[in-house]
Write a protein that holds these residues in place. Structure first.
Motif, short mmCIF file in Angstrom:
data_model
loop_
_atom_site.label_atom_id
_atom_site.label_comp_id
_atom_site.label_asym_id
_atom_site.label_seq_id
_atom_site.Cartn_x
_atom_site.Cartn_y
_atom_site.Cartn_z
N ARG A 106 -51.35 -43.35 -19.77
CA ARG A 106 -50.87 -44.48 -19.69
C ARG A 106 -52.18 -45.54 -19.87
O ARG A 106 -53.23 -45.33 -19.25
CB ARG A 106 -50.47 -44.68 -18.07
CG ARG A 106 -49.96 -46.32 -17.75
CD ARG A 106 -49.56 -46.12 -16.02
NE ARG A 106 -49.07 -47.40 -15.52
CZ ARG A 106 -48.04 -47.66 -15.33
NH1 ARG A 106 -47.02 -47.13 -15.67
NH2 ARG A 106 -47.64 -48.88 -14.82
N ASN A 140 -42.79 -40.33 -16.74
CA ASN A 140 -42.46 -40.04 -18.19
C ASN A 140 -43.84 -40.11 -18.87
O ASN A 140 -44.64 -40.91 -18.39
CB ASN A 140 -41.44 -41.01 -18.61
CG ASN A 140 -41.83 -42.39 -18.30
OD1 ASN A 140 -41.41 -42.80 -17.20
ND2 ASN A 140 -42.29 -42.97 -19.38
N SER A 180 -37.78 -43.58 -19.30
CA SER A 180 -38.12 -43.31 -17.64
C SER A 180 -37.25 -41.96 -17.52
O SER A 180 -36.16 -41.89 -17.89
CB SER A 180 -37.77 -44.11 -16.82
OG SER A 180 -38.73 -45.38 -17.07
#
Ligand code: TXA
Ligand code: MG
Length: 353
Positions: A63, A150, A156
């Motif tokens: 992320r 995820n 997701s």
């Protein structure tokens, strides 16, 4: 990436095994990562106050570090550990929508590490409804920072299988708590100043929020969806989110014409030996000439569509679909949130009929 041993714990939300909850809570307390179900989507959680633990979330998901996390709490009083001030409007929203799929953004206290909020002065707070999630937060005794479980950019995770596919060997525990009830992430509202702005639509709609608070606005980025997409936007990478590997297109327009167009496209793909699929409302299934149909349920009840949207995108990938077409979603109520995800998943690629 460094692989870690992942333990799977199966827990029934209606008959919770508290020994397993304790085991998961222990991992959180010790700075580890636990994937757990919520009523919206699965989350990948860590102690929100532990910088090192939160850093592991970013790493496991891949992320970007400028994307802040939602902090999950178990009881309303936990909000005082996170928020600098708790305005009356936070109490009103919590009273009406918590526990449930609403995330409230407030000014943060200094104790909340910058990594958790990606350097922002605000913190996103949510009290989930799922009993497994609540039990873990309570037992851990700390708020849990948890984005959707995820790999960044993919749809997701709404069931154990998809969490496992993405995050096995990247987290300490994955809880198998069945399929998420809502299937779309929470509605996010920023009330950290004198405005009330929806940043992400979700199961709790603008109309519902307006009944509780006056002057609720949509963030300007969401407005284009509200007033119909004007021109087909470029499929810029900027929009890549929730995306399947398949090339996804939304077929906009009258459902009968859309069916005709999709049949034409699928015929061509078949001639070229390209595997294609369709996300389709049940009413139109019979008219479609395609081998791979993924049900969006009944067009008059979008809760099925919401619950299974991400699952459908993942199933299409599991089947090796290369070209995926979707009927457009009516944008009223829950449909607004579903459209938001679907358009992002498609990188705004639209075929008008
Ligand atoms: O339903 C949900 O919200 C799920 C479950 C696990 O609770 N979580 C979730 O987290 O969807 P995530 O990280 O995938 O999405 C969080 C969203 C992001 O769009 C992020 O930018 C936004 O919330 N967000 C978090 N903190 C924020 C803040 N302080 N200001 C503005 N946006 C924030
Ligand atoms: Mg997410």
């Amino acid at each position: 990436m460094f692989k870690i041993f992942t333990k799977v714990l199966k827990i029934d939300e209606n008959n919770i095994d508290f020994n397993k909850i304790k085991e998961a809570a222990e991992v959180i307390k010790n700075g580890g990562l636990v994937c757990f179900p919520t009523e919206t989507v699965y989350g990948i959680g860590a102690n929100a106050f532990d910088e090192n633990a939160v850093a592991k979330i970013f790493k496991a998901k891949g992320r970007p570090s400028d994307n802040p996390l939602i902090v999950h709490i178990e009881s309303f009083d936990d909000i005082y550990n996170l928020a600098k001030e708790v305005p009356k409007k936070a109490e009103i929203l919590a009273d009406k929508f918590w526990p449930g799929p609403l995330t409230i953004i407030l000014q943060k206290k200094d104790i909340v590490p910058k990594i958790t909020t990606a350097g922002l002065d605000t913190v996103a707070i949510r009290m989930p409804k799922n009993k497994i999630a609540r039990a873990i937060i309570k037992e851990a005794g700390v708020p849990i920072a948890a984005p959707s479980a995820n790999i960044s950019g993919l749809p997701s995770g709404t069931s154990f299988k998809y969490c496992y596919d993405d995050l096995f060997s990247k987290v300490d525990i994955i809880i198998d708590g069945g399929i998420c009830e809502v299937g779309l992430e929470s509605t996010v509202i920023n009330i950290s100043d004198d405005k009330n702005i929806i940043l992400r639509p979700g199961h709790i709609t603008k109309a519902q929020l307006e009944k509780a608070l006056p002057n609720v606005f949509l963030d300007e980025h969401l407005e284009s969806l509200n007033s119909k997409v004007k021109t087909p936007l470029s499929p810029g990478m900027k929009y890549k989110h929730y995306s399947p590997n398949a090339d996804l297109f939304i077929v906009l327009g009258n459902f009968d014409k859309a069916t005709y167009k999709i049949n034409e496209l699928c015929k061509n793909h078949n001639l070229n030996n390209e595997k294609c699929g369709v996300l389709c409302f049940d009413q139109y299934k019979e008219k479609l000439l395609c081998d791979n149909i993924f049900s969006l349920g009944n067009v008059d009840d979008l809760s099925y569509c919401a619950k299974h949207l991400f699952e459908n995108l993942r199933k299409a990938d599991d089947r090796g679909i290369k070209f995926l077409y979707s009927f457009d979603i009516p944008k009223n109520d829950l449909g607004f949130a579903i459209s938001n995800r679907l358009y992002k998943a498609a990188g705004n690629k639209i075929i008008r009929v």
